[in-house]
Design a protein around this motif. Structure first.
Motif, PDB file in Angstrom:
ATOM      1  N   UNK A 190       0.838  -1.205   0.000  1.00 46.10           N
ATOM      2  CA  UNK A 190       0.000   0.000   0.000  1.00 46.10           C
ATOM      3  C   UNK A 190       0.875   1.259   0.000  1.00 46.10           C
ATOM      4  N   UNK A 191       1.910   1.276   0.858  1.00 48.52           N
ATOM      5  CA  UNK A 191       2.799   2.447   0.896  1.00 48.52           C
ATOM      6  C   UNK A 191       3.472   2.655  -0.463  1.00 48.52           C
ATOM      7  N   UNK A 192       3.881   1.560  -1.067  1.00 46.32           N
ATOM      8  CA  UNK A 192       4.520   1.669  -2.388  1.00 46.32           C
ATOM      9  C   UNK A 192       3.525   2.237  -3.404  1.00 46.32           C
ATOM     10  N   UNK A 193       2.300   1.748  -3.360  1.00 42.65           N
ATOM     11  CA  UNK A 193       1.286   2.252  -4.293  1.00 42.65           C
ATOM     12  C   UNK A 193       1.052   3.747  -4.079  1.00 42.65           C
ATOM     13  N   UNK A 194       1.043   4.185  -2.819  1.00 42.61           N
ATOM     14  CA  UNK A 194       0.834   5.620  -2.536  1.00 42.61           C
ATOM     15  C   UNK A 194       1.935   6.463  -3.156  1.00 42.61           C
ATOM     16  N   UNK A 195       3.117   5.863  -3.284  1.00 43.78           N
ATOM     17  CA  UNK A 195       4.218   6.588  -3.928  1.00 43.78           C
ATOM     18  C   UNK A 195       4.151   6.478  -5.445  1.00 43.78           C
ATOM     19  N   UNK A 196       3.116   5.795  -5.948  1.00 40.75           N
ATOM     20  CA  UNK A 196       2.958   5.672  -7.393  1.00 40.75           C
ATOM     21  C   UNK A 196       3.721   4.501  -7.999  1.00 40.75           C
ATOM     22  N   UNK A 197       4.188   3.600  -7.143  1.00 42.30           N
ATOM     23  CA  UNK A 197       4.949   2.442  -7.639  1.00 42.30           C
ATOM     24  C   UNK A 197       3.999   1.455  -8.338  1.00 42.30           C
ATOM     25  N   UNK A 198       4.280   1.095  -9.578  1.00 37.41           N
ATOM     26  CA  UNK A 198       3.429   0.110 -10.243  1.00 37.41           C
ATOM     27  C   UNK A 198       3.626  -1.295  -9.661  1.00 37.41           C
TER      28      UNK A 198
END
Ligand SMILES: Nc1nc2c(c(=O)[nH]1)N[C@H]1C(S)=C(S)[C@@H](COP(=O)(O)OP(=O)(O)OC[C@H]3O[C@@H](n4cnc5c(=O)[nH]c(N)nc54)[C@H](O)[C@@H]3O)O[C@H]1N2
Ligand SMILES: Nc1nc2c(c(=O)[nH]1)N[C@H]1C(S)=C(S)[C@@H](COP(=O)(O)OP(=O)(O)OC[C@H]3O[C@@H](n4cnc5c(=O)[nH]c(N)nc54)[C@H](O)[C@@H]3O)O[C@H]1N2
Ligand SMILES: [Mo]
Length: 768
Positions: A235-243
């Protein structure tokens, strides 16, 4: 055996994975599902630096934990272990073992914790209480009479580093390396593939890499159920825009979206984070082909960059400096046809090219995976292919990049680290010889499949199980259960009653032990233990609740009890001193592996754990060539022995949110919208139409292999699901009778539980 079913309900799954906001919320969910948590404050200590290591999965435990560093699955595991329900001798007086055989997995474990040592009495067909001393003396006497190489010491992956160390020493001093463990059914494909390609049998990633990554490739792992705490990192990675690019035949709820459990507001408003930015429904067993496709597309991008004078897509410097075998791999990629890739992966070229584009744009990439890669005939190759993909852009040994096998049992990786292995070359035998003054056996021992083969051939005299539910977890259920009853001796060290206790040998003992969450009092005071997580970090774990019964012994005490009754005395091994103070076992572990366990007792409470050296994480590759190894797949097919040609369907077996392996907490699978029964078959709508089936219709499955063994499961209700055409899914362990023992990964011998060719038939059994 009756496979328990209530009325089957199929509903739209509504709960986003991760939907727990507080201890109260979790307690409510548990209660709804009839799992009772005795002490909910306990959850606040779960996976904390001064608390206990969860007994569910092996996911990393951060140095700065979230306020709730537990998940719904972990809470269920805690509730299941710390339950006040318990069974003693009177329970077994009321039920013969033959009667218990008809009970479901759920019903057996649901009785609660085992409390007294038991010996099967053939005259009355009952387990009867026996004193610990008698049990040890009889087991020791029997073991002393057997052929050393015909005794198996199995370990399920939950026991601590301390217990596991003592257990491997027991086996080796007894005289064999027959130390199969649950890893043989699980991530052994990882151990073999990563050892060969990267020179280390474990993943290269730590939690921090999730903060630094800019792309995650996610293969065949059901994070929302099997390692939900990792959703925090995703989730944290997704918040940073990580695909996050996902490969999974089945659309898994937890891989689609996630609600933040730390945020009641999000819970209330139903705000979800999309987890997967691309979701590729690969054909089961099609990952090698899919990854070949991505690699081939990457090569094409690199060709174009080279031609256009742009920056290279391949990390040519890394490849030149740190790898071996790229030329052959490149050649194989160029020769490989897209038509073959599309056929075997079930994915379109354009889809694989779009995955390649995301990968090519990212500078630090993680490859995360689970049983979807390892449990195939080509399980080792699947993992090695993921390594190839990562190596092409230098994604090993730099921040934010690396390979991340998500381990199963909470200490399965650690058991290997402290010597539980059938492979003598992986154990420090010379060191053990020096430390304990005995001649360790040098012959390769049996892994899980080989132990099954030997049991079927009636070449095993005794099976000792340190936890687990072996006969239920392995393939070939029907033949295995029959052979199991002829074993001269079975000894099971366990917390709860399971199928492997009621299917037993001619002389049989069930020895109840303390769980990890319970306070373990020994001569030197309350004892702590240690475990290793998926990222090779070691953690201390402290028991917190009163033991369910005063008659229980700890696992180290039971192992020591068997050892003392079985082995000739050895002045260099003081089993009693070890049991009195586990710190002394840790000293012994440190003496055996000084590099890995330096200052073990002092460092075991390091927040976030202390890590064992992983050379590949620093680009030190202890392989034959001294470099990371590219490998060329022998074929694109995931499972050459099974072709899934119509009318055959390819079956893969999976876990629900209501189970931990063979431990069935409840019959519901909330995330997949199935309630009241596990006897279901997930099927694509197009396949249902082709077979003229409607939701709820009952079918039987028969294994398509023609080898003279009848393998069939009846009474499966059809459930429409978003799956690729031609493949079906159902639950483990109910469908294990369909898997031939010979159907396993080459090299690692992990049973190929994710690719079984089956035929659909009319069901004989009405639903109960
Ligand atoms: N709550 C809970 N937690 C657990 C466990 C549990 O039973 N319950 N078990 C523990 C253990 S021992 C282990 S090993 C892990 C297991 O955790 P996982 O590795 O997640 O194992 P599975 O649930 O068997 O399924 C893995 C996923 O692979 C997908 N899949 C199937 N075939 C293929 C394929 O060919 N290719 C790809 N790409 N995907 C495929 C399935 O759809 C499924 O989503 O979890 C551990 N944690
Ligand atoms: N078809 C199919 N088969 C599979 C799989 C699959 O995906 N599909 N997955 C495979 C995998 S990945 C694995 S890891 C294996 C699992 O195989 P196992 O590890 O053998 O099985 P578990 O179900 O985890 O074992 C459960 C039992 O362990 C005991 N237990 C629980 N806690 C403790 C403890 O603290 N100490 C002791 N001594 N005992 C304890 C309890 O009595 C409980 O009944 O199954 C494999 N089999
Ligand atoms: Mo596992």
């Amino acid at each position: 055996m009756s496979d328990e079913t209530k009325e089957l309900r199929i509903e739209k799954p509504t709960m986003p994975a991760g939907g727990w906001a507080s201890v109260a919320e979790v307690s409510k969910v548990l209660l709804d599902q009839r799992v009772v948590l005795k002490d909910s404050a306990l959850l606040m200590k779960q996976n904390k630096p001064d608390g206990f290591a969860c007994v569910s999965c092996a996911w990393a435990k951060p140095a700065n934990p979230h306020p709730f560093e537990f998940c719904e699955s972990g809470a269920k595991a805690t509730a299941w272990e710390t339950t006040s329900k318990a069974i003693g001798a009177d329970f077994f007086e009321r039920h013969t073992v033959t009667e218990l055989e008809a009970w479901s997995d759920h019903a057996l474990e649901e009785q609660g914790r085992l409390t007294v040592p038991l010996r099967w009495d053939p005259a009355s067909d009952r387990y009867r209480e026996v004193s610990w001393d008698t049990a040890f003396a009889e087991i020791g006497a029997a073991l002393r009479g057997f052929e050393r190489e015909q005794v198996v010491f199995y370990a399920s992956g939950r026991a601590s580093l301390e217990t596991s160390y003592m257990y491997q020493l027991l086996a080796r001093m007894y005289g064999n390396n027959n130390l199969p463990d649950s890893s043989n059914m699980c991530h052994e494909s990882t151990s073999v593939a990563l050892q060969k390609t990267l020179g280390v049998g474990v993943g290269t990633v730590v939690l921090q890499d999730f903060e630094q990554t800019d792309c995650i490739l996610f293969f065949g792992q059901n994070v929302g159920v099997n390692s939900p705490r990792m959703l925090h990192q995703l989730k944290d990675a997704r918040r940073r825009g990580v695909p996050i690019v996902t490969f999974n035949p089945l659309r898994e709820r937890g891989l689609v979206a996630f609600t933040n459990p730390q945020s009641p507001l999000e819970m209330l408003t139903g705000h979800e984070t999309t987890i997967s930015t691309q979701y590729h429904q690969v054909r089961p067993g099609g990952d090698t082909a899919a990854i070949m496709g991505i690699c081939k597309a990457l090569l094409a991008l690199d060709d174009a960059a080279l031609a256009g004078g742009e920056q290279r897509v391949l990390d040519v410097e890394f490849i030149a400096e740190h790898t071996h075998g790229f030329a052959q791999f490149e050649d194989a990629l160029r020769r490989c046809e897209w038509t073959a890739i599309e056929r075997e992966s079930g994915l379109a070229r354009a889809a694989l090219e779009s995955a390649a584009q995301v990968y090519a744009r990212s500078s630090a990439v993680l490859g995360v995976y689970g049983m979807g890669l390892t449990q195939h005939e080509n399980g080792v190759q699947n993992v090695a292919m993921l390594v190839n993909l990562l190596l092409m852009r230098g994604n090993i040994g730099k921040p934010g990049a690396g390979i991340c096998p998500v381990r199963g049992h909470s200490n399965v990786q650690g058991q290997r680290t402290v010597g539980i292995t059938e492979k003598p070359e992986l154990a420090p035998l010379d060191k053990l010889k020096e430390q304990y003054g005995f001649e360790p056996p040098r012959k390769t021992g049996m892994n899980t499949v080989e132990a099954c083969e030997a049991i079927l051939a009636r070449k095993v005299q005794a099976f000792v199980g340190l936890g687990g539910n072996f006969v239920r977890a392995v393939p070939e259920t029907v033949l295995m259960e029959a052979a199991w009853r002829e074993l001269p001796l079975t000894v099971q060290i366990a917390t709860k009653l399971n199928r492997n206790h009621v299917i037993h040998g001619r002389q049989s003992y069930v020895l109840p032990c303390l769980g990890r969450i319970e306070i373990d009092r020994q001569a030197a005071g309350p004892q702590d233990v240690t475990v290793e997580d998926s990222t090779a970090c070691m953690h201390g774990s402290r028991g917190m609740t009163e033991p369910v019964a005063s008659t229980l012994l700890s696992e180290p005490a039971i192992v020591a009890g068997i050892a003392k009754a079985t082995l000739d005395p050895n002045p260099k091994v003081d089993w009693d001193a070890w049991v009195a103070d586990y710190g002394r076992v840790r000293d012994a572990i440190e003496e055996t592996w000084p590099d890995v366990f330096k200052d073990f007792n002092a460092r075991m409470w390091t927040p976030g754990g202390f890590r064992k050296p992983v050379g590949a994480a620093h680009r030190v590759f202890e392989t034959e060539s001294g470099r990371a190894q590219f490998t060329v797949p022998e074929q694109l097919q995931g499972d050459p022995a099974m072709d899934a040609a119509p009318p055959e369907l390819r079956l893969f077996t999976i876990r629900s949110d209501g189970q931990f392996n063979t431990t069935i907490y409840h019959l519901d699978d909330r995330f997949r919208g199935v309630f009241g029964s596990r006897m279901v078959l997930f099927m694509a709508a197009s396949d249902m139409a082709r077979h003229g089936l409607a939701q709820g219709d009952l079918v039987a499955l028969r294994c398509a292999a023609e080898d003279g063994v009848a393998r069939r499961v009846d009474g499966l209700a059809v459930v429409p699901y978003d799956l690729p055409q031609g493949c079906v899914a159902g639950y483990y362990p109910e469908l294990n009778p369909l898997i031939p023992l010979w159907h396993h990964a080459k090299e690692s011998k992990v049973p190929a539980a994710k690719s079984i060719d089956v035929l659909l038939e009319r069901s004989a059994a009405p639903m109960g």
